[in-house]
Write an enzyme that holds these catalytic residues in place. Structure first.
Site, mmCIF file in Angstrom:
data_model
loop_
_atom_site.group_PDB
_atom_site.id
_atom_site.type_symbol
_atom_site.label_atom_id
_atom_site.label_comp_id
_atom_site.label_asym_id
_atom_site.label_seq_id
_atom_site.Cartn_x
_atom_site.Cartn_y
_atom_site.Cartn_z
ATOM 1 N N ARG A 70 0.829 -1.209 0.000
ATOM 2 C CA ARG A 70 0.000 0.000 0.000
ATOM 3 C C ARG A 70 0.865 1.260 0.000
ATOM 4 O O ARG A 70 0.557 2.249 -0.666
ATOM 5 C CB ARG A 70 -0.920 -0.005 1.219
ATOM 6 C CG ARG A 70 -1.875 1.187 1.254
ATOM 7 C CD ARG A 70 -2.931 1.030 2.324
ATOM 8 N NE ARG A 70 -3.804 2.186 2.348
ATOM 9 C CZ ARG A 70 -3.996 2.968 3.395
ATOM 10 N NH1 ARG A 70 -3.388 2.703 4.547
ATOM 11 N NH2 ARG A 70 -4.805 4.005 3.337
ATOM 12 N N HIS A 74 0.780 4.495 -2.711
ATOM 13 C CA HIS A 74 0.611 5.885 -2.311
ATOM 14 C C HIS A 74 1.827 6.723 -2.669
ATOM 15 O O HIS A 74 1.718 7.948 -2.787
ATOM 16 C CB HIS A 74 0.324 5.971 -0.809
ATOM 17 C CG HIS A 74 -1.103 5.675 -0.470
ATOM 18 N ND1 HIS A 74 -1.931 6.574 0.161
ATOM 19 C CD2 HIS A 74 -1.864 4.574 -0.699
ATOM 20 C CE1 HIS A 74 -3.132 6.046 0.320
ATOM 21 N NE2 HIS A 74 -3.111 4.821 -0.198
ATOM 22 N N ASN A 99 -3.262 9.832 4.382
ATOM 23 C CA ASN A 99 -2.111 8.936 4.523
ATOM 24 C C ASN A 99 -1.834 8.568 5.974
ATOM 25 O O ASN A 99 -0.826 7.907 6.275
ATOM 26 C CB ASN A 99 -0.856 9.581 3.922
ATOM 27 C CG ASN A 99 -0.834 9.491 2.409
ATOM 28 O OD1 ASN A 99 -1.459 8.617 1.818
ATOM 29 N ND2 ASN A 99 -0.119 10.404 1.767
ATOM 30 N N HIS A 197 -5.432 -6.059 -2.948
ATOM 31 C CA HIS A 197 -6.330 -6.184 -1.800
ATOM 32 C C HIS A 197 -6.485 -7.636 -1.339
ATOM 33 O O HIS A 197 -7.269 -7.908 -0.433
ATOM 34 C CB HIS A 197 -7.708 -5.599 -2.132
ATOM 35 C CG HIS A 197 -7.694 -4.114 -2.245
ATOM 36 N ND1 HIS A 197 -8.698 -3.396 -2.872
ATOM 37 C CD2 HIS A 197 -6.795 -3.185 -1.806
ATOM 38 C CE1 HIS A 197 -8.421 -2.100 -2.822
ATOM 39 N NE2 HIS A 197 -7.273 -1.960 -2.179
#
Length: 332
Positions: A70, A74, A99, A197
């Site tokens: 993840r 980002h 975040n 995911h």
């Protein structure tokens, strides 16, 4: 420099198919100045040291692979894959509330400290993050990949850039495709990278708008595409007024294994986020989901291709960036 073969834990035919795709993708990507084994002469053990750090951290905390993956998303979606998300301070990407739930920073910092001992001023934080996310997938049972390196660390990190460049869990297909397209990623990449995911966790507020709890624990489905039994399980874990720190696994079946279960979950209407469930609403994306759900090798091959593209977004090379001494602070 010629790339080395890419190894996968399945048939030779599939390996060869992926290798061709990977080479094509690399040639067509903005990563022309990256190369395989970039640190072969300057720090030959660089990739080993990163992998060892990821393995050690993951053996203690099984949520680490999901956090690292993840964290890479980002980073790359904002300012490109330049480790800008690692910079601390007021007004940085890391300071934005969107975040706030990111994790895995300590693993990157640990790898950087080791590398600075053996190869000072040589390996960028951007490369460490890309390699760590790659290794996280392998540690969790996913495919083993080779990716090119040579990224430099960016000097710009602004909170104002965050919201417009990350996927919100309430996004429609059109909104996600628009964002992915702006990063040079295709519809196939969108469906494939959503497979991230299959590991990781999420806070209750990331999916709480899909149902509500009425008096005496009665479930009311707001998003009727969600399986009601699964929704009840989520409501039990995330009751009204639950502590904001509570998390649930993205994949309720094989929570810490990188596999194709995510796609099986989607077909069973057990995608955790609304942005997961919408993949079934489009005929093209549904076919891809069905293919991946029935053929894990196919998913792994596509993952290798899409991951290569992801880690090539907006990369900085040579004098476009720097090699930070500390990942959380730009050089003076």
């Amino acid at each position: 420099m010629d790339p080395k073969p890419v190894f996968f834990p399945f048939s030779t035919a599939n390996v060869c198919k992926f290798f061709v795709l990977a080479l094509f993708c690399l040639a067509a990507s903005p990563s022309a100045n990256l190369s395989f084994n970039f640190y072969a002469a300057s720090c030959p053990s660089a990739e080993f040291m990163v992998k060892n750090t990821v393995r050690s951290a993951s053996s203690v905390d099984p949520t680490i692979p999901g956090k690292l993956l993840r964290l890479l998303f980002h980073d790359c979606f904002i300012e490109g894959c330049d480790a800008s998300v690692l910079l601390q301070g007021n007004g940085t990407e890391r300071s934005d509330p969107a975040n706030a739930s990111l994790g895995g920073f300590s693993v990157i910092d640990s790898a950087k400290r080791v590398l600075e001992i053996f190869c000072p001023g040589t390996v960028s934080c951007a490369d460490i993050l890309a390699l760590a996310a790659r290794d996280a997938v392998e540690v969790a049972g996913g495919p083993s990949l080779q990716i090119p390196t040579g990224r430099r660390d960016g000097r710009v990190s602004t909170a104002a850039s965050v919201r417009a460049n990350i996927v919100d869990t309430t996004f429609t297909m059109k909104e996600m495709l628009k964002l992915f397209s702006s990063k040079g990623l295709s519809l196939d990449d969108l469906v494939t990278l959503s497979g991230a995911h299959t590991i990781g966790t999420a806070h209750c507020n990331a999916f709480s708008e899909r149902f509500k709890e009425e008096s005496k624990g009665k479930l009311v489905l707001i998003d009727t595409s969600l399986d009601s039994t699964y929704a009840r399980e989520l409501m039990k874990n995330c009751p009204a007024g639950a502590n904001a720190s509570i998390t649930v696994n993205n994949d309720p079946e094989t929570s810490f294994i990188f596999d194709n279960q995510y796609y099986r979950n989607l077909l069973a209407h057990k995608g955790l986020f609304q942005s997961d469930s919408v993949l079934l609403n489009d005929q093209t994306t549904r076919k891809i989901v069905e293919n991946f759900a029935n053929d894990q090798d196919s998913f792994f091959i596509s993952w290798g291709q899409s991951f290569l593209k992801l880690t090539s977004i907006g990369v900085k090379t040579e004098d476009e960036g720097e090699i930070r001494q500390t990942c959380s602070v730009a050089n003076g």
